[in-house]
Motif scaffolding. Structure first.
Motif, PDB file in Angstrom:
ATOM      1  N   GLU B 782       5.794  26.018 -17.886  1.00  0.00           N
ATOM      2  CA  GLU B 782       6.842  26.347 -17.069  1.00  0.00           C
ATOM      3  C   GLU B 782       6.912  28.041 -16.766  1.00  0.00           C
ATOM      4  O   GLU B 782       6.727  28.537 -15.545  1.00  0.00           O
ATOM      5  N   VAL B 783       6.908  28.766 -17.951  1.00  0.00           N
ATOM      6  CA  VAL B 783       6.684  30.073 -17.857  1.00  0.00           C
ATOM      7  C   VAL B 783       5.580  30.789 -17.206  1.00  0.00           C
ATOM      8  O   VAL B 783       5.577  31.637 -16.381  1.00  0.00           O
ATOM      9  N   THR B 784       4.228  30.111 -17.461  1.00  0.00           N
ATOM     10  CA  THR B 784       3.199  30.291 -16.812  1.00  0.00           C
ATOM     11  C   THR B 784       3.389  30.434 -15.220  1.00  0.00           C
ATOM     12  O   THR B 784       2.698  31.450 -14.681  1.00  0.00           O
ATOM     13  N   LYS B 785       3.842  29.384 -14.771  1.00  0.00           N
ATOM     14  CA  LYS B 785       3.935  29.086 -13.601  1.00  0.00           C
ATOM     15  C   LYS B 785       4.702  30.261 -13.116  1.00  0.00           C
ATOM     16  O   LYS B 785       4.017  30.742 -11.989  1.00  0.00           O
ATOM     17  N   VAL B 786       5.844  30.602 -13.475  1.00  0.00           N
ATOM     18  CA  VAL B 786       6.968  31.580 -12.729  1.00  0.00           C
ATOM     19  C   VAL B 786       5.937  32.993 -13.132  1.00  0.00           C
ATOM     20  O   VAL B 786       5.781  33.808 -11.824  1.00  0.00           O
ATOM     21  N   HIS B 787       5.294  33.209 -14.256  1.00  0.00           N
ATOM     22  CA  HIS B 787       4.678  34.401 -14.417  1.00  0.00           C
ATOM     23  C   HIS B 787       3.486  34.890 -13.290  1.00  0.00           C
ATOM     24  O   HIS B 787       3.305  35.833 -13.174  1.00  0.00           O
ATOM     25  N   THR B 788       2.836  33.782 -13.127  1.00  0.00           N
ATOM     26  CA  THR B 788       1.871  33.615 -12.213  1.00  0.00           C
ATOM     27  C   THR B 788       2.189  34.070 -10.836  1.00  0.00           C
ATOM     28  O   THR B 788       1.828  35.046 -10.222  1.00  0.00           O
TER      29      THR B 788
END
Lengths: 345, 804
Positions: B782-788
């Motif tokens: 989830e974090v990776t998605k937003v961070h991207t």
């Protein structure tokens, strides 16, 4: 075998007791209690023993083990404690060196005085009212029973901008404005602090800009005795419970009767000194019963309403209270002056 | 007003009341006695001597060798330096062993080889102010009249064995600008009677009206003018007792006629003027307004240009006096005068005030007219003066006076109820007690039931309304005897307004952050008034400033605050932090009041902190000050509403200054003072801010709501971005925050690098991003998605790439 075990126990305990460091102690642990240690070795030889002897020897071996381990643990604890103490000793610091200063400023002494007075009167049900420093002649003079041409309003004493606009010479216009705003209704209980301006040359006792703080109470049946009582509370809370007050008749165009209040000198306690000019008394404020003309002009029925007002100078109070000898200090803002007013009394 | 204790005894019996006791009583009942001057304090051993012989000192041109009889047998030899010492004079001699003011002890001495046994004194040596010493004695010793007895106490003869009470009179008590007025006041306090001065006229059989006619063309300004004529006067010194009384009251003696007018001024409070009748040039007095541009030379020999605001006394054509202010040189009494025209008149306060102010002539006379004289005392004063001129100047008083009288004198009649008196003061007095007080004041009083009617004498022009009577009752009852109570009635809430409360928070916060509160002047110079102003407006200028430096109301606090830094820096305090809250004044045109906007300004200079023995030292910089402001805005709940925009502000460093915006509107600035100005003020690097306190305190903020403590862990991702040098952190942060959405809780810069390892024109800026969901634990995906998304946005909107 039994003897060998006893021997080992004695030998190990002796070494433990002689050991000087945790490392040495650990070596002893490995040497005696480790898998390659002599006790393990003894136990390995148990196969040669008879079935009767075996549990006896086994128990003995464990006894020896535990005995060594107990001593070892005790020694370890002892050495650890010594190590901690040694470390702490090496960490000791000079506690008398100064700490890292916390940067902190403080109120200007005049703010300090004003807030103290505000809080005192807030506690008695007053509100703090403020008004403009540039005022209409009407509010500064006329509404306060100082019509044009009145001897007490000398053009030379005020900073006029136009014929009708000037820098207020006192905080009293706030009284007039507040009364006007209340449209003839009571009660009013306000305290009005602020800057005021007069045409004075700046010297040790005069300043063309200074502070004033005034109080006003208007209501039905406000008496001069109420002023007397209020001023006494103020004097005692502000200058100390052992202060006495003295009222003297005076004159202000906006009050009738008018009063000046002295307090017994806080320096000498009333015996007479340089501060009170040997009189034992120090003049603190002017006050009086609101002049009926002032009430009427602000829309109050002076038959029904009466009121009292008082006014004082925070500079003078600060000078007396703290022993400041020159009014200019308040506006020079020398940090060596300002920082002396941080202490809580 | 200076009141001689001895002189006052002419009118009131003061037995049993010392001067200092009297002073205390007067002060407590209404008139502040500002001081009691003991005239002979520190003086002993001064006697009257007779100069039997005076010869030139053999060795000194300017010294005289005198043989002086001091009533102790043989005359003593005294060397005297006064130019006016002469044989036959009666003089004041400080004998050997005498003490003069300033603890000056007189010893036997040798002056240029000649023995001197004492000192012949001038009046100033006896402690009398030089400005009241008669001109003829101002350069030398004082000479007594011939009847002075040798060997007697010279100090007593000079009436210096007296005490003078200095009254601080408020404008309403002009009645006490006279000995008689003080006498009435003292009599009321002590419960005694007043003895009036003597007037025993023996007029000659000629009428004043035969000598002079009086006409008044300005009755409103001059409702009463009486002219008396005294002929055959001999000008000479006035009696010593009169001279000494004048001196004690602060007036310099001149000659008998002038001294008498001044004496009456002090005794009756009525200014008089004596003209030389023979110099009038006519037999007519005409009082009129001056013509615009009319010239007139006053007796101080200054030619004055008059206007129609000024009232003049004329001889029918030419002015001979500026009414109530000063006489003319053309009609002044001189040593040759034989016939005196004595003016006793009532001039209204406004007229005299205008003239005395316009011509800068403030005198004892004008002060009394300005405050109002007793209309019933005008004629009596004239009669008494004429009587004294007959007695002490050998004159003959002509019968009557030539007069114009349109003055209506009606004493004030005021009624009041006992209830009103007691209600206002808070007492329980009886009618009898109240009546007794008015009787002591010599006010006529009658009563019916509890209605009290008082007729105030004309000398007390200040008594007009009920409240004036209440004051008289209260002060003679004794203010200290009034009970102490507190107001009763409906309760009122005592509380600061939101604005006032927040202002206190601002002060406390800034002081906690290390700034000292300063208070500076609102008036400034033209040069400084415009500096750092947030808004350019017309200057608000004083009509009559006292100096150019304090002539204009400030538009900004900053120049004054920088003055504070300069002052302190010059005194070895070059590391300093100060702030001020106060109004700046924004003109709204000439006819209306300016807008007064409360500003907050702060300034920091030098080292922010230093802890020397630990080697810590940090100079102030932009971010120190910005941090303080950010903390302040956080305290006030304005963090989200405030932005900083790089800007150019006059007198500020062009690259290190930001405007402060509140909801997009400019409310102030923060930055470094321009190095040129720093140098001018001799300051180290100095960072300052000024903003509208009103704007930030009046901004509505959301009420405080508790949000709970996060129960789920957060995930932090650090990124180092390479961007163009010009890209500012604020923009990057905005991009990150928008793209990060509600999962992104915090964005913090943790590194900034602009060094040589970067490509030309680029810099590296590193952020730490903290993601969190208050409802659950976030997964890495989830974090990776937003961070991207964040990284994408940074790349697309700011060309930011991750640093490799």
């Amino acid at each position: 075998m039994q003897e060998r075990l006893k021997e080992l126990q004695q030998e190990a305990i002796q070494k433990i007791e002689q050991s000087q460091s945790l490392k040495e102690l650990n070596d002893i642990r490995v040497a005696y209690l480790g898998k390659k240690g002599p006790i393990t070795e003894v136990l390995r030889g148990m196969g040669k023993l008879s079935a009767e002897e075996r549990p006896i020897m086994g128990a003995l071996a464990n006894e020896v083990r535990e005995a060594i381990a107990t001593v070892l643990e005790a020694k370890q604890k002892e050495l650890e404690e010594a190590a901690v103490l040694e470390k702490l000793a090496s960490e000791s610091i000079d506690v008398t060196l100064p700490g890292r200063p916390v940067k902190v400023g403080n109120h200007h002494p005049l703010t300090r005085i004003i807030e103290e007075i505000e809080d005192l009167f807030i506690g008695m049900g007053y509100q703090v009212a403020e008004g403009p420093e540039v005022e209409q002649d009407y509010y500064n003079f006329e509404a306060l029973n100082l019509p044009k041409g009145h001897p007490a309003r000398d053009m030379q004493d005020s900073f006029y901008i136009t014929d009708e606009i000037l820098l207020r010479t006192h905080t009293s216009p706030v009284q007039a404005r507040t009364m006007e705003k209340n449209q003839g209704k009571g009660p009013i209980k306000i305290i009005c602090p602020g800057k005021v301006y007069r045409r004075d040359n700046d010297d040790a006792t005069h300043s063309h800009q200074f502070m004033q703080i005034e109080g006003l109470v208007v209501g039905e049946n406000i008496r001069m005795s109420d002023l007397h009582g209020t001023l006494e509370i103020f004097a005692k809370k502000m200058f100390g419970e052992d202060r006495e007050i003295r009222l003297r008749p005076s004159f202000f165009p906006f009050t009738e009767p008018s009063v000046e209040m002295d307090i017994s000198c806080m320096i000498c306690g009333g015996h007479g000194c340089n501060v009170c000019k040997k009189t034992g008394w120090i003049e603190i404020l002017g006050a009086g019963m609101v002049h009926p003309n002032v009430l009427e002009m602000a829309g109050y029925d002076s038959k029904k309403y009466t009121g009292f007002a008082f006014g004082m100078g925070p500079e003078r109070i600060a000078m007396l209270k703290y022993g400041v000898d020159d009014i200019r200090h308040f506006y020079t803002n020398d940090v060596r002056f300002l920082k002396q007013f941080s202490k809580h009394e | 007003m200076f009141v001689s204790y001895k002189w006052l005894q002419d009118y009131v019996d003061l037995s049993g009341v010392s001067a200092s006791e009297l002073a205390e009583k007067i002060t407590k009942s209404g008139i502040e006695v500002e001081g009691v001057d003991v005239l002979n304090e520190g003086i002993t051993g001064v006697v009257v001597g007779h100069v039997v012989e005076r010869v030139q000192h053999p060795n000194a041109d300017k010294l005289s060798k005198c043989q002086v009889d001091i009533g102790q047998g043989e005359p003593v030899q005294i060397i005297c330096g006064a130019p006016n010492v002469a044989q036959g004079q009666k003089v004041a001699v400080a004998t050997v062993g005498a003490v003069l003011p300033g603890n000056f002890k007189i010893k036997r001495a040798k002056l240029r080889g000649e023995e001197s046994n004492g000192m012949i004194c001038s009046l100033t040596e006896l402690g009398i102010e030089a400005k009241v010493v008669a001109k003829e004695y101002s350069e030398g010793i004082f000479v007594f009249p011939q009847d002075a007895e040798v060997g007697t106490d010279a100090i007593a003869l000079l009436n210096r064995n007296d005490e003078v009470l200095e009254l601080g009179l408020t404008p309403n008590r002009a009645d006490c600008l006279s000995m008689l007025g003080v006498a009435y006041e003292v009599a009321a306090i002590l419960g005694k009677d007043v003895k009036l001065p003597e007037i025993d006229q023996q007029p000659v059989n000629e009428k004043a009206t035969d000598y002079i006619t009086v006409k008044v063309d300005a009755n409103e300004d001059n409702p009463l003018y009486a002219a008396k004529v005294i002929k055959n006067v001999k000008i000479g010194p006035s009696p010593l007792w009169m001279q000494t009384r004048l001196m004690s009251a602060g007036i310099r003696p001149h000659n008998n006629v002038v001294d008498i007018t001044n004496y009456i001024l002090l005794e009756y409070g009525q200014p008089l003027h004596a003209f030389d009748y023979d110099r009038l040039g006519s037999k007519e007095i005409l009082v009129r307004r001056a013509h615009d541009g009319e010239k007139f030379t006053t007796l101080d020999d200054v030619e004055r240009t008059l206007t129609s605001d000024h009232l003049v006394i004329t001889n029918g054509t030419e002015p001979i006096a500026l009414a109530g202010v000063m006489g003319g040189a053309n009609s002044e009494v001189t040593s040759d005068t034989t016939t005196v025209l004595l003016e006793a008149a009532y001039f209204t306060g406004g007229t005299v005030r205008k003239a005395s102010k316009d011509h800068g002539l403030r005198s004892e006379a004008s002060a009394r007219f300005e405050k109002g004289v007793d209309p019933n005392r005008v004629r009596a004063a004239g009669e008494r003066a004429a009587y004294l001129m007959a007695k002490y100047a050998g004159g003959e008083v002509l019968e009557g006076a030539s007069e114009v009288d349109t003055l209506t004198v009606e004493p004030a009649v005021v009624s009041i109820t006992l209830e009103k008196i007691n209600n206002v003061i808070g007492t329980n007095m009886t009618v009898a007690e109240v009546e007794a007080i008015f009787e002591r004041l010599q006010f006529a009083v009658t009563s019916e039931d509890e209605n009290i009617t008082v007729t105030a004498p004309t000398r007390r022009g200040d008594i007009k309304i009920e409240e004036d009577l209440i004051e008289e009752v209260a002060r003679l009852y004794g203010y200290d005897n009034i009970p102490k109570t507190l107001p009763i009635g409906s309760a009122t809430p005592g509380k600061l307004s939101d604005y006032q409360e927040k202002r206190r928070i601002v002060r406390q916060y800034l002081e906690g952050a290390g700034l000292f509160q300063a208070v500076t002047y609102s008036l400034t110079s033209e040069e400084k008034a415009a500096q750092f102003a947030l808004e350019k407006r017309d200057f608000i200028r004083l009509a009559m400033p006292m100096s150019e430096d304090r002539s204009i109301l400030r538009l900004s606090i900053m120049p004054q605050l920088l003055e504070v830094l300069k002052y302190n820096s010059a005194r070895q305090n070059d590391s300093l932090a100060v702030y001020e809250t106060g109004a700046v004044f924004l003109a709204n045109g000439n006819e209306v009041l300016p807008e007064e906007r409360e500003h907050l300004a702060g300034a920091i200079t030098g080292l922010w902190h230093s802890h020397s023995w630990q080697g810590e030292k940090k100079a102030v910089d932009f971010y120190v000050l910005k941090g303080i402001l950010e903390g302040l805005f956080a305290k006030l709940g304005l963090t989200e509403s405030v932005t900083y925009v790089q800007a150019k502000v006059d007198n500020m460093h062009p690259g290190r200054t930001a405007e402060i915006h509140l909801n997009g509107e400019r409310i102030g600035f923060v930055g470094q003072v321009h190095p040129t100005m720093q140098k001018e003020l001799d300051l180290k690097d100095t960072y300052v801010f000024e903003l509208s306190l009103k704007a930030i305190l009046e901004e509505a903020t959301a009420p405080l709501r508790y949000l709970g403590i996060p129960r789920f862990p957060s995930i932090t991702r650090d990124i180092a971005l390479v961007v163009d040098k010009e890209t500012v952190a604020g923009v990057l942060k905005d991009i990150i925050q928008t793209a990060g959405g509600k999962l992104l809780k915090e964005v913090n810069v943790f590194d900034l690098y602009e060094g040589e390892r970067m490509e030309e024109g680029k810099k590296s800026i590193a952020y730490s991003l903290k993601y969190m969901d208050p409802e659950r634990t976030l997964t890495d995906e989830e974090v990776t998605k937003v961070h991207t998304q964040v990284l994408e946005a940074l790349k697309n909107q700011a060309g930011a790439v991750l640093r490799g």
